[in-house]
Design an enzyme around this catalytic site. Structure first.
Site, PDB file in Angstrom:
ATOM      1  N   LYS A  63       0.833  -1.204   0.000  1.00  0.00           N
ATOM      2  CA  LYS A  63       0.000   0.000   0.000  1.00  0.00           C
ATOM      3  C   LYS A  63       0.871   1.260   0.000  1.00  0.00           C
ATOM      4  O   LYS A  63       2.080   1.205   0.243  1.00  0.00           O
ATOM      5  CB  LYS A  63      -0.903   0.011   1.232  1.00  0.00           C
ATOM      6  CG  LYS A  63      -0.148   0.139   2.557  1.00  0.00           C
ATOM      7  CD  LYS A  63      -1.094   0.260   3.723  1.00  0.00           C
ATOM      8  CE  LYS A  63      -0.296   0.422   5.025  1.00  0.00           C
ATOM      9  NZ  LYS A  63      -1.183   0.696   6.178  1.00  0.00           N
ATOM     10  N   ARG A 161     -10.151   0.730  15.113  1.00  0.00           N
ATOM     11  CA  ARG A 161     -10.298   1.387  13.813  1.00  0.00           C
ATOM     12  C   ARG A 161     -11.273   0.560  12.984  1.00  0.00           C
ATOM     13  O   ARG A 161     -12.445   0.451  13.317  1.00  0.00           O
ATOM     14  CB  ARG A 161      -8.933   1.521  13.122  1.00  0.00           C
ATOM     15  CG  ARG A 161      -7.922   2.329  13.901  1.00  0.00           C
ATOM     16  CD  ARG A 161      -6.655   2.625  13.099  1.00  0.00           C
ATOM     17  NE  ARG A 161      -6.181   1.503  12.310  1.00  0.00           N
ATOM     18  CZ  ARG A 161      -4.973   1.447  11.746  1.00  0.00           C
ATOM     19  NH1 ARG A 161      -4.125   2.464  11.878  1.00  0.00           N
ATOM     20  NH2 ARG A 161      -4.602   0.402  11.042  1.00  0.00           N
ATOM     21  N   TYR A 295      14.097  31.452   5.546  1.00  0.00           N
ATOM     22  CA  TYR A 295      12.983  32.240   6.042  1.00  0.00           C
ATOM     23  C   TYR A 295      13.079  32.450   7.554  1.00  0.00           C
ATOM     24  O   TYR A 295      13.332  31.503   8.309  1.00  0.00           O
ATOM     25  CB  TYR A 295      11.650  31.567   5.720  1.00  0.00           C
ATOM     26  CG  TYR A 295      11.320  31.537   4.245  1.00  0.00           C
ATOM     27  CD1 TYR A 295      11.295  32.707   3.495  1.00  0.00           C
ATOM     28  CD2 TYR A 295      11.010  30.340   3.615  1.00  0.00           C
ATOM     29  CE1 TYR A 295      10.978  32.688   2.140  1.00  0.00           C
ATOM     30  CE2 TYR A 295      10.682  30.304   2.273  1.00  0.00           C
ATOM     31  CZ  TYR A 295      10.671  31.483   1.544  1.00  0.00           C
ATOM     32  OH  TYR A 295      10.353  31.457   0.209  1.00  0.00           O
ATOM     33  N   MET A 343       9.928  25.039   0.661  1.00  0.00           N
ATOM     34  CA  MET A 343       9.143  24.151  -0.183  1.00  0.00           C
ATOM     35  C   MET A 343      10.015  23.316  -1.116  1.00  0.00           C
ATOM     36  O   MET A 343       9.736  22.131  -1.332  1.00  0.00           O
ATOM     37  CB  MET A 343       8.141  24.957  -1.013  1.00  0.00           C
ATOM     38  CG  MET A 343       7.204  24.094  -1.838  1.00  0.00           C
ATOM     39  SD  MET A 343       5.996  25.042  -2.788  1.00  0.00           S
ATOM     40  CE  MET A 343       4.987  25.712  -1.477  1.00  0.00           C
TER      41      MET A 343
END
Length: 404
Positions: A63, A161, A295, A343
């Site tokens: 998966k 779950r 930043y 990013m």
């Protein structure tokens, strides 16, 4: 060595061949790339087969694009190494495995109402049922598919779950047996999932084992005779042989990572990490002391130094939580990300050591050459190795090595 380039996600075009270069010139390396050693995947599956007790087989979980490693190449590698079953979460994943030509036993477990049940049945995919609503949807799909369904019933033994609650389990197995008697389906499996197998000695483990035994007994009393019973995820496969039943169901371990530091390093279980994440430096420059980096200027150079720009960021799957903490091997030494992860890029301070644009930065790998591992990144980011490898983004090409 055979090299297979397979970008993520499955089905996208391969990277274009470089143009305008002499025939003898080597192709430029991608700015960032995830190399996946399929020989390691095969060896890991073989090691897990060796750990399975009582003749249990292996259900290799592929998966989430094989935990970020590339679903179809890893599925083929797992089959070649003797995986008896494959498993996916979503039906779209399972159908993609079938479309690629796999015909072996395959389980898909994460369903929602209105899902492609009929397509899955037609493709001979085992579907998981954990409630009366899902059983109704399966039965409704049988006529559209034109064939009986292969169903694996999931019991909630304490994870809370998916899966059928204990109070509803007797009714579910009775209804499934009735549908089986009508020729609508075959109950091929009964299974469940452990909550805390990655925490050795956790008090939830014995009650879950007992709950699974009770669920199996209820299914047998209802007249069901499943082909396979399975409970053991990666940590249970490695440390709880009493959970192995007919199949172990490893996910992360297939790709050579340990499910938890408490369970030991991969090599202690005969496993080898399959993925190495590399980047080519996009710039190197000298700067004076007091120079802000990134930043917010969360890093300021303590003195004159050399900064190297690594062209990978959170859009590529580098966690922003790695800001000021993530380890990277550059110019032969471990470095720590200087300032924030952006990013598309981040910076490392080389402390005056020389480097050139195009030199290699290794974010993580098996650790054989001194590079950090995915577990090192997990510790630095306060997360787990699963997240580090599965979050590698779609624009990072997967380069599959040793696809024999």
């Amino acid at each position: 060595m055979n090299v297979h380039h397979a970008p993520n996600p499955v089905g996208t075009a391969r990277p274009a061949e470089p143009t305008g270069s002499p025939a003898h010139a080597p192709a430029p390396l991608p700015r960032v790339r995830a190399e996946v050693d399929l020989a390691a995947v095969r060896d890991n599956v073989r090691a897990l087969r060796g750990l399975a007790r009582g003749g249990a087989g292996v259900m290799a979980v592929v998966k989430a694009d094989a935990y970020g490693h590339g679903m179809l190449p890893c599925a083929r590698a797992a089959r070649r190494a003797g995986a008896d079953w494959l498993a996916t979460a979503t039906p779209e994943e399972a159908l993609a495995v079938r479309a690629a030509g796999d015909t072996g036993p395959l389980l898909c477990w994460l369903w929602t109402p209105g899902g492609p049940w009929a397509e899955a049945l037609a493709a001979d995919i085992d579907v998981s049922v954990g409630g009366a609503w899902a059983l109704r949807e399966v039965i409704g799909a049988v006529h559209a598919a034109g064939r009986p369904a292969r169903v694996q019933l999931k019991a909630d033994t304490g994870l809370g779950r998916g899966g059928c609650a204990p109070a509803d389990w007797p009714a579910l197995v009775t209804a499934a047996r009735a549908a089986e008697a009508e020729g609508l389906l075959r109950v091929t499996g009964v299974w469940s999932h452990l909550a805390c197998a990655d925490e050795p000695g956790h008090p939830s483990i014995p009650p879950q084992l007992e709950a699974f035994r009770v669920a199996l007994a209820e299914a047998e009393r209802a007249g069901l005779r499943p082909e396979v019973r399975h409970l053991a995820n990666s940590p249970a496969a490695l440390t709880l042989p009493g959970t192995h039943y007919d199949l172990i169901r490893p996910g992360l371990a297939v790709y050579g990572l340990s499910p938890a530091p408490e369970l030991g390093l991969p090599r202690e279980h005969g496993l080898r990490p399959a993925m190495t994440l590399r980047a080519a430096l996009a710039g190197v420059k000298r700067v004076p002391g007091g120079h802000g980096v990134g930043y917010g200027h969360h890093y300021v150079t303590p003195g004159e130094t050399t900064l190297a720009l690594v062209p990978a960021g959170y859009a590529d799957g580098v966690p922003r939580h790695a800001s000021g903490a993530g380890p990277v091997l550059v110019a032969g030494k471990w470095r720590t990300i200087a300032g924030r992860v952006a990013m598309d890029q981040f910076v490392v301070d080389l402390g005056g050591d020389p480097a050139e644009p195009g030199d290699e930065a290794v974010l993580f790998g098996p650790g054989d050459d001194g590079e950090p591992t995915a577990e090192d990144w997990a510790r630095a980011c306060g997360t787990i190795g699963y997240e580090i490898v599965t979050r590698i983004g779609a624009r990072v090409p997967r380069i599959h090595l040793n696809d024999d």
